[in-house]
Write a protein that holds these residues in place. Structure first.
Motif, PDB file in Angstrom:
ATOM      1  N   THR A 121       0.897  -1.148  -0.178  1.00  0.00           N
ATOM      2  CA  THR A 121      -0.135   0.052  -0.021  1.00  0.00           C
ATOM      3  C   THR A 121       1.019   1.274   0.037  1.00  0.00           C
ATOM      4  O   THR A 121       1.651   1.452   0.855  1.00  0.00           O
ATOM      5  CB  THR A 121      -0.945  -0.174   1.045  1.00  0.00           C
ATOM      6  OG1 THR A 121      -1.949  -0.940   1.152  1.00  0.00           O
ATOM      7  CG2 THR A 121      -1.820   1.324   1.349  1.00  0.00           C
ATOM      8  N   VAL A 122       0.804   2.081  -0.966  1.00  0.00           N
ATOM      9  CA  VAL A 122       1.400   3.293  -0.939  1.00  0.00           C
ATOM     10  C   VAL A 122       0.418   4.465  -0.739  1.00  0.00           C
ATOM     11  O   VAL A 122      -0.433   4.868  -1.569  1.00  0.00           O
ATOM     12  CB  VAL A 122       2.008   3.648  -2.486  1.00  0.00           C
ATOM     13  CG1 VAL A 122       2.975   4.948  -2.651  1.00  0.00           C
ATOM     14  CG2 VAL A 122       2.879   2.229  -2.917  1.00  0.00           C
TER      15      VAL A 122
ATOM     16  N   LEU B 229      -8.303   3.843   3.688  1.00  0.00           N
ATOM     17  CA  LEU B 229      -7.063   4.003   3.990  1.00  0.00           C
ATOM     18  C   LEU B 229      -7.047   2.763   5.231  1.00  0.00           C
ATOM     19  O   LEU B 229      -5.834   1.997   5.085  1.00  0.00           O
ATOM     20  CB  LEU B 229      -6.711   5.194   4.755  1.00  0.00           C
ATOM     21  CG  LEU B 229      -5.125   5.223   5.397  1.00  0.00           C
ATOM     22  CD1 LEU B 229      -4.109   5.233   4.368  1.00  0.00           C
ATOM     23  CD2 LEU B 229      -5.046   6.705   6.135  1.00  0.00           C
ATOM     24  N   ALA B 230      -7.996   2.599   5.990  1.00  0.00           N
ATOM     25  CA  ALA B 230      -7.614   1.567   7.120  1.00  0.00           C
ATOM     26  C   ALA B 230      -7.845   0.110   6.532  1.00  0.00           C
ATOM     27  O   ALA B 230      -7.207  -0.582   6.926  1.00  0.00           O
ATOM     28  CB  ALA B 230      -8.832   1.827   8.149  1.00  0.00           C
TER      29      ALA B 230
ATOM     30  N   GLU C 204      -4.605  -4.673   5.242  1.00  0.00           N
ATOM     31  CA  GLU C 204      -4.298  -5.810   4.350  1.00  0.00           C
ATOM     32  C   GLU C 204      -2.971  -6.052   3.764  1.00  0.00           C
ATOM     33  O   GLU C 204      -2.625  -7.171   3.188  1.00  0.00           O
ATOM     34  CB  GLU C 204      -5.249  -5.726   3.016  1.00  0.00           C
ATOM     35  CG  GLU C 204      -6.805  -5.864   3.316  1.00  0.00           C
ATOM     36  CD  GLU C 204      -7.478  -5.569   1.807  1.00  0.00           C
ATOM     37  OE1 GLU C 204      -6.984  -4.991   0.973  1.00  0.00           O
ATOM     38  OE2 GLU C 204      -8.777  -5.929   1.918  1.00  0.00           O
ATOM     39  N   ALA C 205      -1.986  -4.814   4.162  1.00  0.00           N
ATOM     40  CA  ALA C 205      -0.951  -4.796   3.408  1.00  0.00           C
ATOM     41  C   ALA C 205       0.329  -5.727   4.045  1.00  0.00           C
ATOM     42  O   ALA C 205       0.208  -5.608   5.514  1.00  0.00           O
ATOM     43  CB  ALA C 205      -0.508  -3.342   3.391  1.00  0.00           C
ATOM     44  N   ASP C 206       1.118  -6.023   3.374  1.00  0.00           N
ATOM     45  CA  ASP C 206       2.448  -6.326   4.257  1.00  0.00           C
ATOM     46  C   ASP C 206       3.470  -5.481   4.213  1.00  0.00           C
ATOM     47  O   ASP C 206       4.084  -5.537   5.281  1.00  0.00           O
ATOM     48  CB  ASP C 206       3.070  -7.618   3.203  1.00  0.00           C
ATOM     49  CG  ASP C 206       2.185  -8.725   3.006  1.00  0.00           C
ATOM     50  OD1 ASP C 206       1.797  -9.729   3.943  1.00  0.00           O
ATOM     51  OD2 ASP C 206       1.626  -9.112   1.849  1.00  0.00           O
TER      52      ASP C 206
ATOM     53  N   PRO D 167       0.964  -9.397  12.156  1.00  0.00           N
ATOM     54  CA  PRO D 167       2.440  -9.196  12.903  1.00  0.00           C
ATOM     55  C   PRO D 167       3.585  -9.529  11.690  1.00  0.00           C
ATOM     56  O   PRO D 167       3.464 -10.469  10.998  1.00  0.00           O
ATOM     57  CB  PRO D 167       2.255 -10.412  13.971  1.00  0.00           C
ATOM     58  CG  PRO D 167       0.728 -10.431  14.056  1.00  0.00           C
ATOM     59  CD  PRO D 167       0.169 -10.315  12.625  1.00  0.00           C
ATOM     60  N   GLY D 168       4.446  -8.548  11.844  1.00  0.00           N
ATOM     61  CA  GLY D 168       5.740  -8.561  11.005  1.00  0.00           C
ATOM     62  C   GLY D 168       5.492  -7.691   9.668  1.00  0.00           C
ATOM     63  O   GLY D 168       6.388  -7.642   9.089  1.00  0.00           O
ATOM     64  N   SER D 169       4.270  -7.002   9.580  1.00  0.00           N
ATOM     65  CA  SER D 169       4.198  -6.134   8.404  1.00  0.00           C
ATOM     66  C   SER D 169       5.245  -4.954   8.540  1.00  0.00           C
ATOM     67  O   SER D 169       5.702  -4.770   9.701  1.00  0.00           O
ATOM     68  CB  SER D 169       2.579  -5.667   8.473  1.00  0.00           C
ATOM     69  OG  SER D 169       1.872  -6.643   8.036  1.00  0.00           O
TER      70      SER D 169
END
Length: 371
Positions: A172-173, A225-226, A231-233, A260-262
């Motif tokens: 996500t940018v 945005l939320a 959903e993003a890594d 977690p870890g994103s």
């Protein structure tokens, strides 16, 4: 004019304000160029390269600051450098004052004439002295994010491009400007699943035409945005309000919705950061973890690729440096409203309105400083 270029002393900053080629241009126009010994080491430029360009090598930064009428740098002056500035001296560099009240107070107290690269405008709009570093930082953000996603670096262990039979990572940018566009280009090139958010319909249209089906675009409101952050890594913060502090678009509560870890990469950290949980880091220790989410918040990302960055920066800063040195700062700014927009501090006054608003300080219009 006597122009001084000290060695950069910010943590892991390898760029330099003037290349040997830029020094040659300035000396060819009759100016005296002082280079601190070793200033160009990070880009492979030796003291002999600068001597061959007509510059004079000076052993200590103190001599540069004492003698030079104009100081040309890359990063904002550090406290020890600010203590050496004097009234009427021209400081030509990146300043990023809005999130930095301590630096702002020191520059006001010094009486320096502070011309900030990041607020100089272009004839067709935009920020041409910021653009090359935004291009570098945008491209680097994907490299940095991909590394931080590796398990050994605290990430989820996701390969952005995936492999046959395994879905690619989701990127996500936030922001479709220069940083966001370059980040999206790199992420798309790796084969990631890319979504770009922006509030400007024209920007979204332009991005949609460029990327076609290779990246998705969405209007940036709180709900979208939320959803995209959850959903993003990898989330790239590419928000810019020229001269002003960046808004905190990703809150700490939103971190709880992420896997977690994103990874969050805050390219807006120079302007205070666009994630609520951000704080500046260095190339020595680039990441930290909050609520299980890896944050990469290096405030001088382009410094890691110093040679590319320095030459790209000098391409756009040198013409203005020649104009300031040749005409004097006041005549140069009076002749060019785009360059005048770069004046942030003069004789103790804040002349950049977004900086004054961000720090709740009085604002003196540039026109009054130039009168």
């Amino acid at each position: 004019m006597i122009i001084g270029c000290p060695r950069e002393i910010k943590n892991h900053e390898y760029r330099v304000g003037l290349t040997p080629e830029s020094a040659r241009e300035l000396t060819a126009h009759g100016h005296v160029v002082l280079i601190e010994s070793g200033a160009g080491q990070g880009i492979g430029a030796t003291d002999d390269h600068y001597r061959a360009a007509g510059a004079r090598i000076v052993d200590m930064a103190t001599a540069i600051f004492a003698e030079a009428e104009m100081i040309v740098k890359v990063k904002e002056p550090q406290p020890v450098e600010r203590a050496m500035l004097r009234s009427g001296q021209i400081l030509y560099t990146y300043l990023h004052l809005a999130p930095d009240p301590e630096q702002t107070r020191d520059l006001q107290a010094s009486g320096v004439i502070g011309i900030a690269y990041e607020t100089v405008t272009g004839r067709q709009g935009g920020l041409p002295l910021l653009k090359p570093m935004s291009q570098v930082a945008g491209r680097m953000s994907i490299q940095a994010g991909a590394t931080a996603l590796e398990k050994a670096h605290g990430g989820r262990g996701v390969l952005l491009g995936g492999v046959p039979g395994v879905a690619p990572g989701k990127v996500t940018v936030i922001g479709g400007g220069v940083v966001g566009f370059n980040a999206a280009q790199m992420a798309v090139g790796l084969g990631a699943d890319v979504t770009i958010l922006d509030r400007d319909p024209e920007v979204l249209e332009r991005l949609g035409i460029h990327f076609e089906s290779r990246a998705k675009t969405r209007f940036s409101n709180k709900a979208n945005l939320a959803e995209c952050v959850a959903e993003a890594d990898l989330v790239i913060g590419a928000v810019l309000i020229p001269g002003a502090a960046a808004p905190h678009l990703v809150t700490r509560d939103m971190l709880g919705t992420m896997k977690p870890g994103s990874v969050l990469v805050d390219v807006a950290i120079d302007q205070g950061g666009c994630f609520e949980t951000s704080h500046p880091t260095t190339h020595a220790e680039p990441t930290f973890v909050v609520d299980g989410i890896v944050h990469y918040c290096v405030a001088n990302m382009p410094g890691a690729v110093a040679r590319t960055s320095t030459y790209a920066l000098n391409n756009v800063t040198l013409p203005h440096a020649l104009r300031i040195a040749g005409m004097g700062w006041k005549a140069a700014l009076n002749a060019d409203p785009c360059l005048a927009a770069g004046l942030n501090v003069w004789n103790g006054h804040i002349t950049c309105q977004p900086v004054a608003e961000a720090l709740d300080l009085p604002h003196l219009p540039v026109a009054q400083a130039l009168a």
